[in-house]
Design a protein around this motif. Structure first.
Motif, PDB file in Angstrom:
ATOM      1  N   UNK A 394      18.932   6.141  52.432  1.00 14.55           N
ATOM      2  CA  UNK A 394      19.369   5.704  50.837  1.00 14.55           C
ATOM      3  C   UNK A 394      19.098   6.627  49.786  1.00 14.55           C
ATOM      4  N   UNK A 395      18.970   8.104  50.382  1.00 15.12           N
ATOM      5  CA  UNK A 395      18.655   8.922  48.818  1.00 15.12           C
ATOM      6  C   UNK A 395      18.892   9.814  49.694  1.00 15.12           C
ATOM      7  N   UNK A 396      19.280  10.201  51.385  1.00 11.82           N
ATOM      8  CA  UNK A 396      19.450  11.820  51.616  1.00 11.82           C
ATOM      9  C   UNK A 396      21.054  12.074  51.205  1.00 11.82           C
ATOM     10  N   UNK A 397      21.237  12.787  50.406  1.00 11.42           N
ATOM     11  CA  UNK A 397      22.177  13.023  50.265  1.00 11.42           C
ATOM     12  C   UNK A 397      23.154  12.306  49.200  1.00 11.42           C
ATOM     13  N   UNK A 398      22.573  11.624  48.555  1.00 14.16           N
ATOM     14  CA  UNK A 398      22.850  11.112  47.202  1.00 14.16           C
ATOM     15  C   UNK A 398      21.787  11.349  46.272  1.00 14.16           C
ATOM     16  N   UNK A 399      20.801  12.427  45.764  1.00 19.09           N
ATOM     17  CA  UNK A 399      19.724  12.492  45.452  1.00 19.09           C
ATOM     18  C   UNK A 399      20.372  13.379  44.012  1.00 19.09           C
ATOM     19  N   UNK A 400      21.700  13.864  43.829  1.00 14.54           N
ATOM     20  CA  UNK A 400      22.433  14.747  42.852  1.00 14.54           C
ATOM     21  C   UNK A 400      22.734  13.160  41.834  1.00 14.54           C
ATOM     22  N   UNK A 401      22.847  12.104  42.639  1.00 12.61           N
ATOM     23  CA  UNK A 401      23.542  11.163  41.734  1.00 12.61           C
ATOM     24  C   UNK A 401      22.313  10.340  41.117  1.00 12.61           C
TER      25      UNK A 401
END
Length: 823
Positions: A394-401
């Motif tokens: 749920x977090x890795x790869x989506x932190x920028x957003x």
């Protein structure tokens, strides 16, 4: 005709046929009613249309209404107790009278009026507040009696609008009584109560829990009972959560309770310290908390649990259930509450699935303002393996957003607190392009969590400083004199400079500009250069990092201009960074001393402010004796100015400049003792001690012993000769001769029987001088003859007698000599 039966529109006029038909029906009805009885009696002896109030359940007053005279009496009780709680004036004490006797008699009378009306008063909108106020003043025995009177009705009271507040207050206050019972402190039972058996408070709470366990699912979703259930769970497992009273009550309830004034005991009890506030619970409470979790598991399925997580009412209660489940080591079990909230994530990896599928439900929790609190608990209390899966899914790869989202950034910050070193390095690379955007949106929570996690792991020293510089638009080798101001304002360097230019170009406001029309209700214009709490918290986190990580931020504070330093010290949010610098154990002692020395010659500007005076007190408390003397001497020219200041007078009073100027050695001694006392208190606070012993009173020393103590202390700390406390005596030829010949010996004398003191004093002194001179002459010239030694004794004797004859008969200051006292 009743209003609800009326029809809209024009009235319809009856025709002649309709009038004749109505008259005929009326005559038929009267003829048929001749043979029927006039009135049917009910079981109670009244007519059939009268029904007793006990036959129906009234949800507003389930136990009946309170009589008007009783409500009037308790209105006076509330007024009197509120006056006692708010006006805490010191009561005159004496050996014969008890200061609480009047209040105790008044309270006992109110308790007697409550008897057998507890449930009615608890559900009354006016009297329930009085009961809440009285609960705080009850002793352990009275609380047990009152709690026992409510037994069997906790379900109804918990769901009642007013009764729920009384029960919630009772469960909250019960922690003190249970803690004392756990330590074996039980109240004495009065003689008139020995006929009946009264259970302990611990047993009463366990029985109340048994009463509400069968209806647990209905209590969670009830808007009133859910607050009571949270108080029960925190009582059973106080270590599971750090929730305070504001989370136990809604915002509306908290604001309403704040209007009721302070609620505390009206009795002034001495000796009731912090030991009573320590909440220790028995083992039976831990077992009961486990039963609550197991009951909720068996009574509610997974879909209902997830629905509770998204509810404003049941969500906070489910959060405490997750905490208790994690403390009981039950989270990693299959079909646990944690497993249901994560949509079967724990069961999937227990069954051998390596990469479980993501759930839309968890993604919704990330962005929901209410449910995100539940997800924060899930992220912080989940098992290690489950957390790694949650992070990767749920977090890795989506932190920028997610890091820039107004809600999800709080969950991301909570998740970063559990990252490993490799995960933290990957997070830093993923957020490199987003740090600047976070500052522009004033969301610094993720950056603060990243800094604190790097400091906790002791890694990424250079990455932390680069992150701060790049986020605020500074170069690593450039000028950083405005870095602290930009961080406090949460502005990039470019935005800070533009706001500074626009402020300098703005004309000063006139009197007409400052006046606003009375109908203006729009948002107030805020200064973009105003210091914000987010920036202050971020700076405090940077200052508290290890010594290898926080050096760049300490240098930036040192490079601040003096006027900017004083401006930061005068701000409520900015002054907190100075507190962190002086209190943090990771800041080197050299940096603290340099910080205190920077304000020398400017302390009169620093302490002449409400908040700046507090910063000055911090600097003074953190200084050693040498620094204190330098600070105090720099303020001597401004003593009169600070004495007239409303805030500076308290700071300068603590310095005791008068003693410093008159008796510097004694001033150093006093400051050294205060410094040792401050260090001792600081050690006790760091060791976690909640109680600080007061300083022992020092006995009064005689004047001679006190002078010796001051002289010995000065010799140990300084090479300067001590200043004598006695007034110097006028010098004459006799004193000079005595001092030169005898040294500073104590000269004794005795009175003759006739009272002739002069002759009696002179003879032993002269003989003593002659002996001293003759003795020294014999040591130096032992080979001389008897005639030479006799001539020397005669010359010494002549010198002494000549000095006595030529001396004046009174002191040089014109005052008569004091008569010798008889020994």
């Amino acid at each position: 005709m009743p209003k609800e039966n009326r029809k809209r529109g024009k009235k319809h006029k009856k025709t002649v046929q309709e009038d004749e038909y109505a008259v005929t029906n009326t005559m038929v009805a009267e003829a048929m009613a001749v043979d029927e009885p006039q009135e049917v009696q009910n079981d109670s002896g009244g007519p059939s249309w009268m029904r007793s109030a006990e036959s129906e359940f009234n949800p507003e007053a389930p136990f009946g209404y309170v009589e008007a005279d009783v409500k009037a009496y308790f209105r006076t009780v509330d007024t009197q107790m509120r006056d006692w709680q708010e006006n805490t004036a010191p009561v005159e004490e004496s050996e014969d009278t008890d200061p609480n006797e009047e209040r105790r008699m008044f309270f006992v009378a109110a308790l007697n009026e409550i008897r057998e009306k507890e449930k009615q008063l608890a559900t009354d909108p006016d009297c329930s507040v009085v009961l809440e106020r009285m609960v705080h003043s009850m002793d352990d025995f009275v609380r047990r009696v009152f709690f026992d009177s409510l037994a069997g009705s906790f379900e109804v009271l918990s769901k009642h609008r007013f009764g729920s507040h009384v029960v919630q207050t009772l469960f909250t206050i019960a922690a003190e009584t249970v803690g004392r019972e756990t330590r074996g402190v039980l109240p004495s039972v009065p003689e008139d109560q020995e006929a009946g058996e009264l259970r302990t408070f611990t047993q009463l709470i366990l029985d109340a829990c048994e009463e509400i366990l069968p209806v647990l699912p209905s209590l969670i979703i009830d808007p009133f009972a859910s607050h009571v259930l949270r108080a029960v769970l925190l009582l059973l497992s106080p270590a599971s959560s750090t929730e305070d009273d504001r989370t136990l009550r809604s915002k509306r309830s908290s604001s309403w309770k704040a209007k009721q004034g302070s609620m505390k005991s009206v009795f002034e009890e001495k000796g009731k310290g912090k030991a009573d506030m320590q909440k220790s619970v028995p083992h039976s409470f831990t077992e009961m908390a486990r039963r609550f979790v197991e009951t909720l598991r068996s009574a509610v399925d997974g879909n209902e649990i997830r629905a509770m997580g998204a509810s404003n009412v049941a969500g906070p209660c489910l959060k405490i259930f997750l905490d208790i489940e994690a403390d009981q080591q039950m989270s990693e079990e299959s079909d646990s509450l944690m497993d249901r909230v994560t949509a079967g994530l724990i069961s999937s990896y227990k069954n051998g699935e390596e990469t479980p599928e993501s759930s839309d439900y968890v993604g919704t929790l990330l962005r929901d303002p209410t449910s995100s609190h539940l997800l924060e608990t899930m992220v912080s209390r989940s098992p290690p393996k489950a957390f790694d899966l949650i992070w990767s899914i749920y977090f890795k790869g989506k932190l920028a957003r997610l890091a820039a989202h107004p809600v999800a950034n709080f969950v991301v910050a909570k998740a970063i607190e559990r990252l490993s070193q490799d995960q933290l390095a990957a997070t830093s690379g993923e957020l490199d392009e987003v740090w600047h955007k976070m500052i522009q949106t004033a969301r610094t929570g993720v950056m603060r969590a990243f800094v604190e996690r790097a400091a906790a792991l002791g890694v990424m020293k250079e990455e932390v400083s680069k992150t701060i510089f790049s986020a605020f638009g500074f170069d690593a080798v450039g000028d950083k004199s405005t870095l602290i101001l930009c961080m406090l304002s949460v502005l990039t360097k470019e935005d800070f400079e533009s706001a500074l230019k626009s402020k300098s170009k703005r004309p000063p406001p006139t009197e007409t500009d400052t006046r606003k029309p009375p109908h203006h209700r729009g948002p107030k214009e805020t200064d973009p250069l105003q210091y914000k709490t987010q920036g202050s918290v971020l700076l405090q986190a940077l200052i508290k990092m290890p010594e290898t990580h926080n050096q760049f931020i300490l240098d930036a504070i040192h490079e601040l201009k003096m006027e900017d330093k004083i401006q930061v010290a005068h701000d409520a949010s900015g002054s907190r960074i100075y507190d962190a610098l002086l209190e943090s154990a990771t800041v080197p002692l050299k940096a603290k001393r340099q910080f205190i020395m920077d304000f020398i010659d400017h302390y009169h500007l620093l302490v002449d402010d409400r908040i700046g005076s507090r910063v000055g007190d911090r600097c003074w408390a953190s200084s050693d004796t040498y620094l204190r003397e330098k600070v105090a001497r720099s303020l001597i020219p401004y003593e009169s100015q600070l004495a007239g200041s409303f805030y500076g007078k308290f700071f300068v009073r603590n310095l005791n400049l008068y003693m410093l100027q008159r008796k510097p050695d004694e001033w150093r001694n006093v400051q050294s003792q205060r410094r040792q006392q401050f260090l001792q208190e600081q050690k006790e606070q760091q060791a976690g001690s909640g109680y600080t012993a007061p300083p022992k009173p020092q006995p009064q020393q005689p004047q001679q012993q006190q002078q010796r103590a001051i002289t010995a202390t000065h010799d140990a700390n300084s090479k300067e000769p001590p200043v004598s406390r006695k007034r110097p005596k006028p010098s004459d030829e006799i004193e000079e001769l005595f001092d030169k010949t005898l040294g500073k010996r104590v000269k004794k004398a005795a009175l003759d029987v006739d009272g002739n003191a002069a002759k009696v004093v002179e003879k032993p002194v002269v003989a003593e001088v002659v002996a001293e001179v003759s003795g020294s002459g014999e040591k130096k010239k032992g080979k001389k003859g008897k005639k030479e030694r006799a001539e020397e004794r005669d010359r010494a004797l002549d010198d002494v007698l000549g000095a006595i004859k030529s001396a004046p008969k009174h002191d040089s200051d014109g005052r008569p000599k004091k008569k010798h006292r008889r020994e």
